[in-house]
Design an enzyme around this catalytic site. Structure first.
Site, PDB file in Angstrom:
ATOM      1  N   GLU A 149       0.841  -1.205   0.000  1.00 48.03           N
ATOM      2  CA  GLU A 149       0.000   0.000   0.000  1.00 48.03           C
ATOM      3  C   GLU A 149       0.869   1.245   0.000  1.00 48.03           C
ATOM      4  O   GLU A 149       2.008   1.215   0.475  1.00 48.03           O
ATOM      5  CB  GLU A 149      -0.939  -0.012   1.207  1.00 48.03           C
ATOM      6  CG  GLU A 149      -0.265  -0.205   2.560  1.00 48.03           C
ATOM      7  CD  GLU A 149       0.310   1.069   3.138  1.00 48.03           C
ATOM      8  OE1 GLU A 149      -0.103   2.168   2.717  1.00 48.03           O
ATOM      9  OE2 GLU A 149       1.174   0.961   4.028  1.00 48.03           O
ATOM     10  N   GLY A 254      10.602  21.346   9.245  1.00 48.79           N
ATOM     11  CA  GLY A 254       9.751  21.272  10.426  1.00 48.79           C
ATOM     12  C   GLY A 254      10.481  20.632  11.579  1.00 48.79           C
ATOM     13  O   GLY A 254      11.699  20.804  11.730  1.00 48.79           O
ATOM     14  N   CYS A 261       4.653   4.716   9.751  1.00 48.27           N
ATOM     15  CA  CYS A 261       5.392   4.180   8.601  1.00 48.27           C
ATOM     16  C   CYS A 261       6.859   4.582   8.551  1.00 48.27           C
ATOM     17  O   CYS A 261       7.738   3.724   8.628  1.00 48.27           O
ATOM     18  CB  CYS A 261       4.696   4.613   7.309  1.00 48.27           C
ATOM     19  SG  CYS A 261       3.052   3.905   7.102  1.00 48.27           S
ATOM     20  N   LYS A 264       9.392   3.352  11.372  1.00 50.48           N
ATOM     21  CA  LYS A 264       9.485   1.895  11.385  1.00 50.48           C
ATOM     22  C   LYS A 264      10.135   1.365  10.113  1.00 50.48           C
ATOM     23  O   LYS A 264      10.993   0.472  10.155  1.00 50.48           O
ATOM     24  CB  LYS A 264       8.085   1.301  11.551  1.00 50.48           C
ATOM     25  CG  LYS A 264       7.994  -0.206  11.430  1.00 50.48           C
ATOM     26  CD  LYS A 264       6.584  -0.697  11.679  1.00 50.48           C
ATOM     27  CE  LYS A 264       5.604  -0.278  10.624  1.00 50.48           C
ATOM     28  NZ  LYS A 264       5.823  -0.958   9.308  1.00 50.48           N
ATOM     29  N   LYS A 322       0.741  14.440  12.106  1.00 49.30           N
ATOM     30  CA  LYS A 322       0.442  15.266  10.937  1.00 49.30           C
ATOM     31  C   LYS A 322      -1.028  15.638  11.006  1.00 49.30           C
ATOM     32  O   LYS A 322      -1.793  15.041  11.781  1.00 49.30           O
ATOM     33  CB  LYS A 322       0.757  14.512   9.632  1.00 49.30           C
ATOM     34  CG  LYS A 322      -0.089  13.268   9.434  1.00 49.30           C
ATOM     35  CD  LYS A 322       0.246  12.546   8.131  1.00 49.30           C
ATOM     36  CE  LYS A 322      -0.234  13.307   6.935  1.00 49.30           C
ATOM     37  NZ  LYS A 322      -0.077  12.529   5.678  1.00 49.30           N
ATOM     38  N   ARG A 329       1.581   8.049  16.847  1.00 45.86           N
ATOM     39  CA  ARG A 329       2.736   7.159  16.876  1.00 45.86           C
ATOM     40  C   ARG A 329       3.976   7.878  16.365  1.00 45.86           C
ATOM     41  O   ARG A 329       3.987   8.425  15.276  1.00 45.86           O
ATOM     42  CB  ARG A 329       2.454   5.911  16.044  1.00 45.86           C
ATOM     43  CG  ARG A 329       1.497   4.942  16.709  1.00 45.86           C
ATOM     44  CD  ARG A 329       1.112   3.798  15.805  1.00 45.86           C
ATOM     45  NE  ARG A 329       0.230   4.216  14.724  1.00 45.86           N
ATOM     46  CZ  ARG A 329      -0.302   3.390  13.835  1.00 45.86           C
ATOM     47  NH1 ARG A 329      -0.028   2.092  13.906  1.00 45.86           N
ATOM     48  NH2 ARG A 329      -1.099   3.845  12.894  1.00 45.86           N
TER      49      ARG A 329
END
Length: 435
Positions: A149, A254, A261, A264, A322, A329
């Site tokens: 994905e 930032g 994602c 990890k 975000k 996480r």
């Protein structure tokens, strides 16, 4: 097509719902009985714009079903997608135990030819290991494929329904043809379906996320250099992004990347390289830059107020990693708030969607506020950690009236420094001159 999706986390639920939306009969499976009961009622267990409405519509129209019984789901399907979690373990490797368990459960339940399509993000070689498991226990032929994905939290429905590309990793012509048919409604604008071997498909997902992480860490390091030499990162970014070979995507400075994602997957790719005798120093450096960047705001706060923050109160706007998600996480806010608390500060926290998740991390160590302005009351400064749209055009006079002193630490560069100077704020941002 009858489809099973094992796992109703972020990837599984979005995928299953979108497959149903395109006309398939989909059964989503999870071991969490409470979650399944919630989904049967049409309630999404996490925030993603548009998802809950899509779930309700497809449940109502009879295309989307939920169960805890994997055997029931698989028995009536030809394709089973595995979309379970692959969390990082202590060594940085992906924990694949849920993948292997799901594959074995599916293999035992099949009643004829079947396709297992791994949608979870997994290290290269996982497809081979799953194939070995199913071949040991299955009584019918099973093709194991990789269909990674490429969803962004906050825009996952759009990403799934109109993808830049669909990747199918398969060694079987039959499986490729069936998976191509399932995904063809999503690429009617001629975006490609890329067919390749499973190992290449597995690496494509990691390579994509790693490249985006590299771009974020690069622009953040450039922002730090701009701070050091007195340059403006916005001007540098525009000059850099205007080059067609580079482009402007994921070049916004930032306070670091987070989420389920990038952190990890970067760790997992470094670990995979190490297992194969390679030193992926470039990714290790990107990870190091990202961890350092998350500490930028606490450093700026201490430079302004001193190392001892006892008695200081800070309003925090944004805890999600975000905007348009409630996911915290690996969020930069976790590092920022913890460091402020350790220094003796108090934090008044607001986020449009992530307050309940924030409670799981901070408990009663911070206070929680339903509106962003409520969080400002009697605070010594405002900290902006997530770039929610509702934070971009605030009532600056109200901010000034609520704060004890007009100080803003902006980790997302939402405001114009010239405007902040005109409004007489002390304003700190990333890679731009403080005013």
């Amino acid at each position: 097509m009858n489809i099973t999706v094992v796992g109703t986390g972020y990837v599984g639920l979005v995928s299953g719902t979108c497959y149903a939306e395109s006309g398939n009969e989909v059964v989503c499976v999870d071991i969490d009985e409470r979650r399944i009961a919630q989904l049967i009622e049409g309630k999404a267990p996490f925030y993603e714009p548009g998802l809950e409405e899509l779930v309700r519509r497809n449940v109502k129209e009879g295309r989307l079903h939920f169960t805890t019984d994997v055997s029931y789901a698989v028995a009536q399907s030809m394709v089973s997608y595995i979309a379970v979690g692959t969390p990082m373990n202590a060594t940085g490797a992906a924990d694949l135990s849920a993948i292997f368990k799901a594959a074995e459960d599916i293999a035992r339940a099949v009643t004829g030819y079947h396709i297992i399509a791994i949608k979870s993000t997994v290290p290269v070689g996982t497809n081979d290991r799953v194939r070995e498991i199913v071949n040991r226990v299955a009584k019918h032929r099973i093709d194991v494929c990789s269909v990674p994905e490429f969803l962004k939290e906050g825009s996952a429905i759009e990403d799934f329904m109109r993808p830049d590309r669909v990747v199918i990793g398969s060694l079987s012509d039959q499986a490729r043809a069936i998976l191509r048919e399932i995904h063809s409604p999503f690429v009617r604008t001629d975006n490609p379906i890329l067919e390749m071997d499973p190992k290449s498909a597995e690496l494509t997902k990691y390579a994509s996320n790693a490249m985006l992480a590299l771009r974020i860490s690069f622009i953040n390091d450039m922002a730090n250099l701009c701070d050091a030499v007195g340059a403006d990162i916005n001007a540098v970014r525009r000059g850099l992004g205007s080059d067609r070979r580079i482009g402007s995507s994921f070049l916004f400075p930032g306070i670091g990347y987070g989420g389920s994602c990038f952190p990890k997957d970067v760790q997992a790719l470094i670990h995979s390289a190490s297992e194969n005798g390679l030193d992926f120093a470039l990714l290790a450096a990107a990870e190091s830059v990202n961890m350092r960047q998350k500490r930028l705001i606490p450093q700026r706060v201490k430079q302004h107020f001193g190392d001892d923050l006892s008695g200081k109160v800070f309003a925090v706007w944004g805890t999600a990693f975000k905007p348009r998600t409630d996911d915290m996480r690996e969020a930069p806010s976790l590092v920022v708030i913890e460091e402020l608390l350790r220094a003796g500060a108090q934090c008044r926290v607001h986020d449009p969607e992530a307050l309940e998740n924030a409670r799981k991390y901070f408990g009663d160590r911070v206070t929680y506020h339903k509106t962003n302005y409520e969080a400002l009351k009697n605070a010594d400064a405002l900290l902006i950690l997530t770039e929610w749209n509702e934070f971009r055009r605030p009532n600056f006079q109200r901010i000034k009236n609520e704060l004890k002193q007009p100080v803003i630490f902006d980790g997302r560069n939402l405001y114009d420094p010239d405007l902040m100077k005109a409004l007489e704020f002390r304003y700190y941002s990333v890679g731009r001159h403080p005013v």
